[in-house]
Write an enzyme that holds these catalytic residues in place. Sequence first.
Site, PDB file in Angstrom:
ATOM      1  N   CYS A 143      24.532  21.731  23.953  1.00 29.52           N
ATOM      2  CA  CYS A 143      24.558  23.148  23.593  1.00 29.52           C
ATOM      3  C   CYS A 143      24.046  24.023  24.743  1.00 29.52           C
ATOM      4  O   CYS A 143      24.711  24.131  25.764  1.00 29.52           O
ATOM      5  CB  CYS A 143      23.782  23.369  22.293  1.00 29.52           C
ATOM      6  N   HIS A 164      25.694  19.181  18.088  1.00 26.32           N
ATOM      7  CA  HIS A 164      24.378  18.585  17.824  1.00 26.32           C
ATOM      8  C   HIS A 164      24.531  17.377  16.894  1.00 26.32           C
ATOM      9  O   HIS A 164      25.447  17.325  16.086  1.00 26.32           O
ATOM     10  CB  HIS A 164      23.453  19.599  17.143  1.00 26.32           C
TER      11      HIS A 164
END
Length: 485
Positions: free
Chosen positions: A333, A431
């Site tokens: 991310c 994630h």
Amino acid sequence: MSRALMIQGTGSDVGKSLIVAGLARAFVNRGLKVAPFKPQNMSNNAAVTEDGGEIGRAQALQARAARLAPSVDMNPVLLKPQGANGAQVILRGVIAGQAKARDYQDWKPRLKPAVMESFERLKAQNDLVIVEGAGSAAEINLRVNDIANMGFARAANAPVALVGDIDRGGVIAQLVGCKAVLDAEDAAMIQGFIVNKFRGDATLFDSGMRFIAERTGWRSLGLVPYFDAASRLPAEDAFGLRAQRNARREGVVVAAPLLPHIANFDDLDPLKAEPGVDLRLIQPGAPLPADAALVILPGSKATIADLAALRENGWDIDLLAHMRRGGRVFGICGGYQMLGRAIRDPYGMEGDVAQAQGLGLLDIETTLTEKKTLTRVAGRAVAFDAPFHGYEMHVGETFGADCARPVLRFEDGRADGATSPDGRVMGAYVHGLFSDDALRGDFLKSIGGQTSALRFEESIDETLDALAAHCETHIDLDALLEMAR
């Protein structure tokens, strides 16, 4: 008839979240339908709900403990600290705006109706709602318009059990001090107390428990021994990370720098649980270890600010040395965004810095956008041909030549991530990748590590069952049910 009970604490990190999770599983095991609820949370560790919102990671874990799917009603207000802009305010799963600490006090009256509506909806659907407070019950400087602790307890008529932490010392003063500073009507909401994280011979604190009960007039609900397996569960926030010391062990070395705005760091939990991995969380001021096979740049709530902090710590130089030694790098991310050539912020999503030069380890560029991507995803990891499931939670779109070599392919055909031409640098937005046992095993083999028989997701539920048994043994659950109304 539906009932509610609130667990508040004498301070942050006293174990409120863990106790709520344990109580939820314990009461569900008794046959009750239970839901967790936290009116206001401050954390950069978040989870995506099935309906595309986000809530605190602790509430997602508590929902799992209660054997429920997480919903935005379980944490209607989530504050995510974000660089110079103070905190991002998430209302029922979506961004409502930015607020400085002082300005946020004016938000509370506007947020309260949504908080109460979410609470009432959960209460109507369940036998018991276990509410978690935030920070300390004794934050009297924040009492006006409070929606997190006593203000909520009074509005919802929810009786309170107050938790103190004996491990940090001064638990008698913590609990008696709360009674001393609270308004009389607020103090009257507290029905009992729990002393958490005890180590040693419990009989040595018998007189302490009696003293607290006599001075406060509150019922003693339990002296709870330290739950050693707590480290296997996702943490609510980064509070405890700064104090961790790396205990060296045999296995492949994986290093992750602790940046100031680290987010969704439970991505690292499966690696921490692996017996053949020496996971090292690198504190500010310490160098990245020369023997690391892999460096992970984790998620960030303020990517540009954390990129500057990375350089201030000299970790950019350490990364180049790591690459010269043949090491691998993986960005998740915000960490993925840092690996590119540039990050642009034309809408001021993170502050006043409109553009920052990236680390240049991937041929990509990122533009931060006003729209936030929040979705659960599944597919296959391209490099390892292993399945994955996880979630996206980011602002930003990333493009560049290295995106032609994606890390992941979603079930709908979309691609995510980028890989350097030599395959040693990778990054992706998703994630939760390392929670998949097959993918984690293949990834570890690719960096010279060993696979194991760890079934990570199963281990989480086993730990929740152990936590429930711990609560059953050391907390008077019958008294808590009697208190609830």
